[in-house]
Design an enzyme around this catalytic site. Structure first.
Site, mmCIF file in Angstrom:
data_model
loop_
_atom_site.group_PDB
_atom_site.id
_atom_site.type_symbol
_atom_site.label_atom_id
_atom_site.label_comp_id
_atom_site.label_asym_id
_atom_site.label_seq_id
_atom_site.Cartn_x
_atom_site.Cartn_y
_atom_site.Cartn_z
ATOM 1 C CD GLU A 83 46.842 27.045 14.208
ATOM 2 O OE1 GLU A 83 46.414 26.139 13.889
ATOM 3 O OE2 GLU A 83 48.047 27.736 14.054
ATOM 4 C CE1 TYR A 109 44.119 20.582 22.827
ATOM 5 C CE2 TYR A 109 43.178 22.907 22.302
ATOM 6 C CZ TYR A 109 43.421 21.610 22.070
ATOM 7 O OH TYR A 109 42.720 21.122 20.933
HETATM 8 C C1 LIG Z 1 37.963 19.851 23.891
HETATM 9 C C2 LIG Z 1 37.589 18.200 23.851
HETATM 10 C C3 LIG Z 1 38.491 17.392 22.957
HETATM 11 C C4 LIG Z 1 37.785 17.929 25.356
HETATM 12 O O1 LIG Z 1 37.509 16.353 25.333
HETATM 13 P P1 LIG Z 1 36.843 15.749 26.744
HETATM 14 O O2 LIG Z 1 36.845 14.426 26.531
HETATM 15 O O3 LIG Z 1 35.400 16.570 27.003
HETATM 16 O O4 LIG Z 1 37.733 16.314 27.799
HETATM 17 P P2 LIG Z 1 38.273 15.418 29.167
HETATM 18 O O5 LIG Z 1 37.042 15.058 29.839
HETATM 19 O O6 LIG Z 1 39.311 14.504 28.930
HETATM 20 O O7 LIG Z 1 38.615 16.692 30.115
HETATM 21 C C5 LIG Z 1 39.847 17.312 29.832
HETATM 22 C C6 LIG Z 1 40.075 18.625 30.313
HETATM 23 O O8 LIG Z 1 39.545 19.592 29.365
HETATM 24 C C7 LIG Z 1 38.914 20.640 30.112
HETATM 25 N N1 LIG Z 1 37.500 20.563 30.036
HETATM 26 C C8 LIG Z 1 36.636 19.638 29.274
HETATM 27 N N2 LIG Z 1 35.224 19.930 29.526
HETATM 28 C C9 LIG Z 1 35.252 21.232 29.892
HETATM 29 C C10 LIG Z 1 34.157 22.185 30.252
HETATM 30 N N3 LIG Z 1 32.977 21.799 29.833
HETATM 31 N N4 LIG Z 1 34.412 23.486 30.664
HETATM 32 C C11 LIG Z 1 35.861 23.801 30.854
HETATM 33 N N5 LIG Z 1 36.828 22.672 30.928
HETATM 34 C C12 LIG Z 1 36.657 21.664 30.350
HETATM 35 C C13 LIG Z 1 39.330 20.402 31.586
HETATM 36 O O9 LIG Z 1 40.475 21.221 31.761
HETATM 37 C C14 LIG Z 1 39.502 19.002 31.599
HETATM 38 O O10 LIG Z 1 40.372 18.706 32.716
HETATM 39 P P3 LIG Z 1 39.876 18.288 34.261
HETATM 40 O O11 LIG Z 1 38.687 17.337 33.873
HETATM 41 O O12 LIG Z 1 40.863 17.714 35.116
HETATM 42 O O13 LIG Z 1 39.020 19.577 34.723
HETATM 43 C C15 LIG Z 1 35.820 18.008 23.567
HETATM 44 O O14 LIG Z 1 35.279 18.929 24.408
HETATM 45 C C16 LIG Z 1 35.484 18.382 22.115
HETATM 46 O O15 LIG Z 1 35.739 17.515 21.451
HETATM 47 N N6 LIG Z 1 35.257 19.576 21.828
HETATM 48 C C17 LIG Z 1 34.621 19.667 20.476
HETATM 49 C C18 LIG Z 1 35.839 19.714 19.611
HETATM 50 C C19 LIG Z 1 36.762 20.828 19.754
HETATM 51 O O16 LIG Z 1 36.516 21.885 20.270
HETATM 52 N N7 LIG Z 1 38.129 20.226 19.757
HETATM 53 C C20 LIG Z 1 39.354 21.344 20.178
HETATM 54 C C21 LIG Z 1 39.661 22.138 18.779
HETATM 55 S S1 LIG Z 1 40.996 23.127 19.009
#
Ligand SMILES: CC(C)(COP(=O)(O)OP(=O)(O)OC[C@H]1O[C@@H](n2cnc3c(N)ncnc32)[C@H](O)[C@@H]1OP(=O)(O)O)[C@@H](O)C(=O)NCCC(=O)NCCS
Length: 90
Positions: free
Chosen positions: A47, A59
């Site tokens: 979710e 995702y």
């Molecule tokens: C969601 C989360 C896990 C992504 O981790 P991350 O290490 O920042 O992500 P990555 O650098 O591996 O990026 C992977 C993809 O995420 C998306 N993404 C990451 N940051 C983004 C931003 N600020 N805006 C839009 N898309 C974003 C993009 O699709 C990105 O792919 P791309 O680099 O090819 O564009 C992280 O932002 C997080 O921990 N967020 C807080 C907790 C959370 O919301 N968890 C998910 C609950 S369902």
């Protein structure tokens, strides 16, 4: 992540805010998908908050599809927020 009876459920993915945007979230998700496969899951469910664009984009670009919504699933500042239910067939 929990895996029960062929179904995996990703419960939480979290990257330290100071380390976000460097590909770690994608690596962690890839690891979980591989681990679910190793544990013989055929589908992964999760979710995500409707407002969580970063997570949704991660995702979606990893192959997950929206299969439903849960109304008022998460607590939010002004009440409750809906969840999107996503699934990935392995
Ligand atoms: C969601 C989360 C896990 C992504 O981790 P991350 O290490 O920042 O992500 P990555 O650098 O591996 O990026 C992977 C993809 O995420 C998306 N993404 C990451 N940051 C983004 C931003 N600020 N805006 C839009 N898309 C974003 C993009 O699709 C990105 O792919 P791309 O680099 O090819 O564009 C992280 O932002 C997080 O921990 N967020 C807080 C907790 C959370 O919301 N968890 C998910 C609950 S369902």
């Amino acid at each position: 992540m929990s895996v029960v009876a062929g179904e995996a459920q990703i419960l939480n993915i979290c990257i330290d805010p100071e380390m976000q945007g460097q590909g770690l979230g994608r690596r962690l998700l890839r690891h979980l998908i591989a681990e679910a496969g190793r544990q013989s899951a055929d589908t992964i469910f999760l979710e995500v908050r409707i407002s969580n664009q970063a997570a949704f984009s991660l995702y979606e670009s990893s192959g997950f599809n929206e299969i439903g919504q849960r109304r008022g699933y998460y607590p939010a500042k002004d009440g409750r927020e809906d969840a999107l239910v996503l699934a990935l067939a392995l």
